[in-house]
Design a protein around this motif. Sequence first.
Motif, short mmCIF file in Angstrom:
data_model
loop_
_atom_site.label_atom_id
_atom_site.label_comp_id
_atom_site.label_asym_id
_atom_site.label_seq_id
_atom_site.Cartn_x
_atom_site.Cartn_y
_atom_site.Cartn_z
N TYR A 28 13.76 -9.52 -65.22
CA TYR A 28 13.51 -9.74 -63.71
C TYR A 28 11.86 -10.16 -63.68
O TYR A 28 11.51 -11.00 -62.90
N ILE A 220 27.54 -2.74 -63.46
CA ILE A 220 26.43 -3.55 -63.11
C ILE A 220 25.60 -2.89 -61.82
O ILE A 220 24.23 -3.03 -61.59
N ILE A 221 26.62 -2.35 -60.80
CA ILE A 221 25.68 -1.85 -59.67
C ILE A 221 24.86 -0.69 -59.96
O ILE A 221 23.85 -0.54 -59.65
N PHE A 224 21.83 -1.99 -61.56
CA PHE A 224 20.76 -2.53 -60.60
C PHE A 224 20.15 -1.77 -59.92
O PHE A 224 19.00 -1.81 -59.49
N ILE A 228 16.35 -1.29 -59.59
CA ILE A 228 15.68 -1.64 -57.95
C ILE A 228 14.97 -0.22 -57.49
O ILE A 228 13.90 -0.40 -57.05
N ILE A 232 11.56 -2.82 -59.01
CA ILE A 232 12.25 -3.89 -59.94
C ILE A 232 11.00 -4.34 -60.90
O ILE A 232 9.98 -4.81 -60.13
N PHE A 285 25.68 3.46 -55.07
CA PHE A 285 25.54 2.28 -53.93
C PHE A 285 24.87 2.85 -52.86
O PHE A 285 23.81 2.38 -52.27
N VAL A 286 25.28 4.07 -52.43
CA VAL A 286 24.66 4.62 -50.97
C VAL A 286 23.33 4.97 -51.36
O VAL A 286 22.41 4.65 -50.36
N LEU A 288 21.44 3.34 -53.11
CA LEU A 288 20.62 2.19 -53.46
C LEU A 288 20.11 1.60 -52.10
O LEU A 288 18.78 1.37 -51.84
N ILE A 289 21.31 1.81 -51.24
CA ILE A 289 20.88 1.15 -49.94
C ILE A 289 20.05 1.96 -49.11
O ILE A 289 19.23 1.72 -48.39
N LEU A 292 16.68 1.36 -50.62
CA LEU A 292 15.99 -0.01 -50.21
C LEU A 292 15.59 0.01 -48.50
O LEU A 292 14.83 -0.85 -48.11
N LEU A 293 16.24 0.80 -47.93
CA LEU A 293 15.73 1.03 -46.37
C LEU A 293 14.32 1.65 -46.14
O LEU A 293 13.50 1.37 -45.38
N PRO A 296 11.63 -0.46 -49.87
CA PRO A 296 12.24 -1.67 -50.49
C PRO A 296 11.60 -1.97 -51.83
O PRO A 296 12.20 -2.57 -52.71
N PRO C 81 20.68 -2.75 -41.16
CA PRO C 81 19.40 -2.30 -42.10
C PRO C 81 18.99 -3.13 -43.30
O PRO C 81 17.97 -3.15 -43.92
N THR C 82 19.86 -4.08 -43.65
CA THR C 82 19.59 -4.90 -44.77
C THR C 82 19.25 -6.42 -44.90
O THR C 82 18.79 -7.07 -45.54
N LEU C 85 15.83 -7.69 -46.49
CA LEU C 85 15.84 -7.60 -47.78
C LEU C 85 15.75 -8.94 -48.32
O LEU C 85 16.33 -9.98 -48.02
N TYR C 89 18.18 -8.63 -53.85
CA TYR C 89 18.50 -7.26 -53.21
C TYR C 89 19.63 -7.31 -52.49
O TYR C 89 20.76 -6.56 -52.64
N ILE C 92 22.99 -7.91 -54.17
CA ILE C 92 23.66 -6.45 -54.76
C ILE C 92 24.07 -5.64 -53.98
O ILE C 92 25.18 -4.97 -53.76
N VAL C 93 23.46 -5.38 -52.70
CA VAL C 93 24.03 -4.74 -51.58
C VAL C 93 25.20 -5.01 -51.00
O VAL C 93 26.20 -4.17 -50.81
N LEU C 95 27.45 -6.80 -52.92
CA LEU C 95 28.25 -6.53 -53.54
C LEU C 95 29.04 -5.05 -53.84
O LEU C 95 29.98 -4.95 -53.64
N ALA C 96 27.78 -4.16 -53.72
CA ALA C 96 28.11 -2.68 -53.49
C ALA C 96 28.96 -2.53 -52.19
O ALA C 96 29.90 -1.68 -52.32
N ILE C 100 32.64 -0.65 -51.97
CA ILE C 100 32.80 0.43 -51.13
C ILE C 100 34.02 0.64 -50.30
O ILE C 100 34.82 1.13 -50.10
#
Lengths: 306, 263, 305
Positions: A28, A220-221, A224, A228, A232, A285-286, A288-289, A292-293, A296, C81-82, C85, C89, C92-93, C95-96, C100
Amino acid sequence: MTLIQVIINSIIRASELSLLALGLTIVYDILKFANFAHTELAMIGAYLAFLLNVGLGISIVPAAIIASIATGFLSILIDRAVFRRMRGSIGIVVMVTSMGVGIALRNTVRAIWGPDARNYAVPLQKPLITPWFRITQLQIWIIIVGVLAMVAFYILLHYTTLGKAMRASSDDPDLAQASGIATEKIITYVWFIAISFASLGGILIGMETYVQPYMGFAIIIPVFCAAIMGGIGNPYGAMLGALVLGFAENFGLYINFGKVLNLGGLLPFSKDLFIPTGYKPAISFVILIVVLLVRPRGILGKKKEG
Amino acid sequence: MLRVIDLYKSFGGIQALAGVSFDVERGSITGLIGPNGSGKSTCFNVISGFYAKDSGEIYFQGKRIENLEPFQIARLGIGRTFQIAEAPEKMTVMENLLLAPKAQTGESIFNVFFRSSRIKQETEEHLKKIVSILKLVQLYDLRNEYAGNLSGGQRKLLSLARILLFDPYLILLDEPTAGVNPTLINDLMVAIKRLRDERGKTILLVEHNMRVISRICDKVIVLDSGIKIAEGTPREIQNNEKVLEAYLSGSSKKQLFHEDTGS
Amino acid sequence: MGFFNFLIYLAIMMGIYGILSLSLNLQYGFTGLANFGQVGFFCLGAYITTIITLAFGMPFILGLFGSMAIAGLFGYIIAIPTADLREDYWAIVTLASAEIVRMFFLNEDWVVGGGVYRGGAFGVGGIPQPFKSHFSAQAYPFFYFAIVLVCLLAAYLIINKLTRSPFGRVLKSIREGEDRLAQAMGKDVKGFRLKTMAVGGMFGGLAGCLWAHYYGFISPNQFLPLETFIVWAMVIVGGKGNNRGSVFGAVIIIIFYHSTRYLKDYIPIEEVTLASLRMVAIGILIVIVMLFMKEGIIKEKKPIY
């Protein structure tokens, strides 16, 4: 399950993830796109090792090494055929293309070997059992290989000419190209390192569980996420992210949130509250979210202003 | 019209703005100059909301704006151009300009379906204005070209046209003559002056071209390494020792600065 | 399946996937939102309508609007929230989040409505088909196709009107990932992204609803990320940023996908292998289109003044 066991499981998982996340993040960094075929290539590595190990009867260690190297070369081929034509395209475009590559790879494997899970021909593991934890020899090796790989990468990055060139290209690709550092050559090396590491990770995962066509997509998740989260483009971030994720996933299932909410008797909450195992993937996942919030650019990411 | 008080902004270890204060009077053409790295662009970006300030206050027509989002600042009546003339590649010149008018009815989903006749009417009016402006900047023949196919100079013209349509009170011009054909520069200067004289706009521009600055600016503000070192008419600035020093030894001064901060 | 019935089946699939493509194209082709979790809306729509009509015995129309509302709301909420982005990113979010959603319906095996709805891994069957009793068993598929067609047309008309409006213009101005211009023109970029996700979500949910009532049976396996990629192929091949292209793409990919089914009668090849090869072809198709025909088959039309 004891606390020590959870810690050990976390480290094992972190080790596997770091091998994969590292490759993702350096590609990346140099090529500026999120490679959705990354974990598929790791899966290919796992299958190649399977072919060598079970199909040709080669013992697992040389099979793993050969397979990783071969997959590294395969990634160079794919770069030449596809991604090289897209140098300078917008990130999404290449990302979507890599999605196509991933689909093709995954289903080619599925067409050849079928959807069933396969196992390597490895002698049955006798775990080391103590009253506090158990660990198999393979798992110890996973940790060792992970650490060795990180050390090797560190040495590469800081003590070799290639490493210096990689760092230069990473910080300022235009300057690097202008000053004669052959960027295409660097790109080739980066692919090779990234994907051979990733293959190794895939093989280790395959050895610990099994090999099946969707194994790449299944991680993959988390991969990533780790990349991230750590920022990254930053290889140490990827390692850190893998660590955080490994611990988060395992502790997430282990912690009794009922006890947490109870606050040691302070609050009248007396039920047991665990995250159901079916939601284990959701933990990454959670996280990551949330990351990112809140931040980021990741924990160690470079700040991009304007 | 615009008042900047004590603005601070740093990136990583570099202090881009270190306590900058100035006023821009209504109906004036004010220039913002300084050697490379003096903080001019940063200043612009903070004023227009694209960078968040570290500390300081910015007042526009009496209202505090330093914490607002860029689009909110734009809606208050501050328009800006960008150094690299921004234009979505896959939109035509016409579409680009149709974006500019403020408060379009058709930008709300509800209205698209329930007020379509009003939208059509508005679009007709906008089109008339656009056609006249296009003819003014001589881009009319290119109106159906993708913005991505325009030359650098043409893109600058497009930016200008867009700002005209956007019709703000205060216009921030980011290096309007950079990369522009010398013959065109005169036209540009005339256009900028007309904006002020005929339409009553207030203009703040960042420029490197001293000729332009001296010809059209009422007032000039000089920055160096994030501090305001001088303020006055173009003639006063030209003779200001500090200014000359900043430009002549600009690079060596920066060297010192970096060593001080150890970066 | 009789040949005619097969055609109707294909037509219904084209309709449902056409709606999915239109929705994804609105998000990606027009607004630059690379949603790798489109299947999430699909899944949500299917389950919500099932819960409404099967578990609570409400009429089909409520199921329809319920799916659209909830899926649209989900799109909006995920975006809050996203939305700002970076594109990768964000991919991916999304996808995730889709995963879920699927995991939620996989794990939550509630039993509602007296055992009529039972969630979980085995799926839910017995989903009521609207107005079934009014038609004979042969005629019903045609009727259902009529419903799907009406929905497809509605989706097309609505989305098309939206993209040709000033609203759509703003979307186009932010799709290349550089939204500073739109901001400088006073556009509330984030708001536009949120609304796009809501509309996109609504139509994704609509497709899910139509799917559930057609098949009569849904399970989490039907909503794997694979589906998202198929829809992506449709949008890309058909022509991104172009509503006719989306529907066209759906038609082409469906024809390709299902016509190869009968190959196994002529070539000695197993079903599973064939299915895999089909997907390989789709993957390669995506790559080829992205490399050589980025615009897709039907290119975006340039508005001329």
